[in-house]
Design an enzyme around this catalytic site. Structure first.
Site, mmCIF file in Angstrom:
data_model
loop_
_atom_site.group_PDB
_atom_site.id
_atom_site.type_symbol
_atom_site.label_atom_id
_atom_site.label_comp_id
_atom_site.label_asym_id
_atom_site.label_seq_id
_atom_site.Cartn_x
_atom_site.Cartn_y
_atom_site.Cartn_z
ATOM 1 N N THR A 5 -23.521 28.280 24.322
ATOM 2 C CA THR A 5 -23.695 27.518 23.079
ATOM 3 C C THR A 5 -23.632 26.023 23.304
ATOM 4 O OG1 THR A 5 -23.103 27.509 20.761
ATOM 5 C CG2 THR A 5 -21.304 27.252 22.286
ATOM 6 N N GLY A 165 -31.087 22.259 24.126
ATOM 7 C CA GLY A 165 -31.724 23.571 24.195
ATOM 8 C C GLY A 165 -32.833 23.642 25.225
ATOM 9 N N CYS A 168 -30.474 23.443 28.807
ATOM 10 C CA CYS A 168 -29.388 24.392 29.089
ATOM 11 C C CYS A 168 -29.864 25.826 28.847
ATOM 12 C CB CYS A 168 -28.180 24.067 28.200
ATOM 13 S SG CYS A 168 -26.820 25.231 28.400
#
Length: 180
Positions: A5, A165, A168
């Protein structure tokens, strides 16, 4: 431990009006598999006066959310006093010291990271904080955009999380944002 996350908190003032936002991606990863792409890892607390988000073990994070929310209620929404008491409680409890989660909590005036060891860290600039596997990407992007791009706060959070995003593997671009 903190894979899967990215959470980004952003607070400040624009045109003499205070703002506070938190955003997170929706990806949940179990080992090397994505098991959910649209999870919600952010929420508002205390009558929509405080925002929070978590990274790490979901079960551990919900335990922390519940404990923090209880303390926040007892302190009548005073975020500063709540994070201090939260840290004290966390360090006293041997079970809590083993939880694998981190949180960001913020309001119009403060932004804090609550670490997995019970530490309370105020964001260096009291403006931007990020946690999770893509946290450093989101933090770097947010600082650059804040300094140079002069975007609306919501757009800054969204674009910073999109950059995280893209970089990662444990973060996606299914972004959710809450604001006060």
């Amino acid at each position: 431990m903190f894979e899967a996350t990215t959470i980004l908190g952003y607070r400040g003032e624009l045109n003499h009006k205070k703002f506070a936002l938190i955003g997170g991606d929706g990806q949940v990863t179990l080992g090397n598999c994505v098991v959910k792409a649209n999870a919600t890892k952010i929420r508002s607390l205390y009558h929509n006066q405080v925002l929070s988000g978590f990274a790490g073990s979901t079960a551990d994070a919900f335990s922390l959310f519940d404990m923090f929310e209880r303390i926040l209620e007892s302190k009548k929404g005073d975020l500063f006093k709540s994070v201090v008491d939260f840290s004290k409680e966390w360090r006293k409890d041997k079970y809590l010291r083993r939880l694998e989660a981190m949180m960001i909590v913020l309001n119009f005036d403060h932004i804090f990271i609550l670490s997995g060891m019970g530490d309370v860290l105020e964001a260096e600039d009291n403006k931007i904080a990020a946690i999770g596997s893509g946290g450093n990407y989101a933090l770097s992007a947010a600082r650059a955009l804040d300094h140079f791009a002069h975007l609306e706060p919501r757009k800054l959070v969204e674009e910073s999380l999109k950059i995280a995003g893209d970089l990662c593997i444990y973060t996606n671009t299914n972004i959710k944002i809450l604001e006060l």
